[in-house]
Design a protein around this motif. Structure first.
Motif: not given
Length: 455
Positions: A205-206, A179-181, A436-437, A208-212
């Motif tokens: 790297f992330t 998802g994100s790293v 956890n980024y 799109r659906d893992k953006l805050k």
């Protein structure tokens, strides 16, 4: 090598789907195989005929080994010894389970290239929500724009039961990577005599659906965001690459920008695609060699040849050990093969042939993609004369504590020059991958590049 018969009986169906421009999803009855005769992501659940590839039983648990203070994982198979080692002297005995590229490496480096083969472990699974999305994708996701885009796609693995080569390649492009790293990695491009200098990268790297600040109601063609800052050597430090990877690159080509620290300018970078030069790679890789393969598949015809059983790098925990120094890994001709681990796995074999009228330095590519992860394990690259030119080999590991499969080291061997590229080493860095980024969409704008590029 055994080719799965059923995969070769889809020609008429594939032609009819291409004619309409939209590839159909599988039926509910076919999708019901996921989790029964097939794993949740579409691999064969059962062992192979002689048991040398075991049945999939759910992968490693999250507590399969210790995790040190920097995030490096203990090797759950550290006590195992090789079953045998393939060398130039005995390679003929094993060639039925090797790729042309692997055979070429034995021929190019007969004294030093070897492959230690260990027992096979099907160590990978994915988080429950990703597995559920894969099953939903099976009956809903479709290829559009001649196969160069996706419709009704969730998260990862759009085609767990693929019907053609392009669907297999989309599984690699969109596969689950946490998802994100955020990661700190190095790249080496040794001379033929083994001398090298390192380039250091900080990657973010992330999907799109893992953006805050992800907004599901906002329509977007972006699949994921990628930002890469060079931190050393000093002559390159501060240069930053930003990519918005689009889901349909025919409708909307990849968006890329470069920040040049010396000029303090942000510029659009359309060359960061296809066979444009890879970052600080000394001409040894193209932009689409990153991650073994990335980007739009529109320049190639994709043929699904079926499945094969071959020896591929797997469970490469030893190669990722923080006790190693980079000089112990990077050697003349190829990485230190004594640190590698190969296992027998089933792979999807896909051939990409350059379309008439299209341009790329690789006229043909042969892909060998692991069935359990949808990661490309090996890719053979051919030039315009039909000669085998470069051999890509990815040493994979499973981050069992986070349920993420990814690469430990990507290698790309140039058979003509005797040089190679090794990307992804982090043994001497202050941390392993940070899954956890978390980031916001504003972190991946051209305006954010200047701040990211501060030396």
């Amino acid at each position: 090598m055994k080719i799965t018969k059923s995969l070769l009986q889809t020609g008429a169906l594939t032609l009819s789907m291409v004619a309409t421009g939209v590839m159909a999803a599988v039926s509910a009855d076919e999708a019901a195989k996921l989790g029964t005769s097939l794993t949740p992501v579409g691999a064969e659940m059962a062992a192979n005929a002689d048991g040398s590839i075991p049945a999939w039983t759910g992968g490693l648990p999250k507590n399969a080994g210790a995790v040190d203070s920097k995030g490096f994982l203990a090797d759950p198979f550290a006590s195992e010894k090789p079953l045998f080692t393939i060398t130039a002297q005995n390679v003929e005995q094993y060639k039925a389970k090797l790729t042309p590229g692997q055979l070429a490496l034995f021929k190019r480096y007969p004294e030093t290239y070897r492959m230690p083969v260990y027992p096979t472990h099907r160590s990978v699974t994915l988080p429950d929500d990703v597995l559920a999305a894969a099953k939903a994708n099976a009956t809903t996701t479709k290829l559009v724009e001649g196969g160069n885009g996706l419709e009704n796609f969730q998260s990862a693995n759009p085609f767990p039961i693929p019907k053609d080569g392009m669907e297999v390649i989309w599984n690699h492009i969109t596969r689950y990577r946490g998802g994100s790293v955020k990661r700190l990695v190095t790249q080496a491009t040794p001379q033929a005599n083994g001398s090298y200098s390192l380039v250091y990268f900080q990657d973010e790297f992330t999907f799109r659906d893992k953006l805050k600040d992800f907004d599901s109601t906002k329509q977007s063609n972006v699949l994921f965001y990628f930002k890469q800052r060079v931190t050393a050597p000093s002559r390159l430090a501060g240069n930053v690459l930003l990519v918005h990877e689009t889901l349909n690159q025919v409708k909307e080509p990849r968006l890329a920008w470069l920040y040049n620290a010396g000029q303090r300018r942000v510029r659009r970078a359309p060359q960061v695609s296809y066979d444009g030069p890879g970052t600080a790679a000394d001409g040894l890789r193209t932009s689409d060699n990153f991650d073994l393969y990335n980007g739009s598949p529109d320049r190639y015809e994709w043929k699904l040849n079926g499945k094969k059983e071959i020896y591929i790098p797997y469970n490469s925990y030893k190669l990722d050990s923080p006790s190693l120094k980079y000089e112990q890994i990077v050697k003349a001709g190829h990485i230190n093969q004594d640190l590698t681990r190969y296992e027998l796995h089933r792979v999807w074999h896909v051939t990409a042939t350059l379309k008439s009228g299209e341009r790329h330095i690789y006229a043909k590519r042969d892909f060998f993609i692991d069935e359990d992860t949808w990661q490309a394990a090996q890719i053979d690259h051919y030039d315009g004369r039909g000669s085998l030119w470069r051999v890509a080999e990815a040493h994979a590991q499973y981050y069992y504590d986070k349920q993420v499969p990814w690469y430990t080291v990507e290698t790309l061997y140039d058979l003509q020059s005797g040089r190679y590229l090794a990307l992804g080493m982090k043994n001497e860095e202050k941390q392993s991958y940070d899954f956890n980024y978390s980031a916001s969409e504003s972190d991946f704008t051209p305006a954010a590049l200047r701040q990211a590029g501060v030396r």
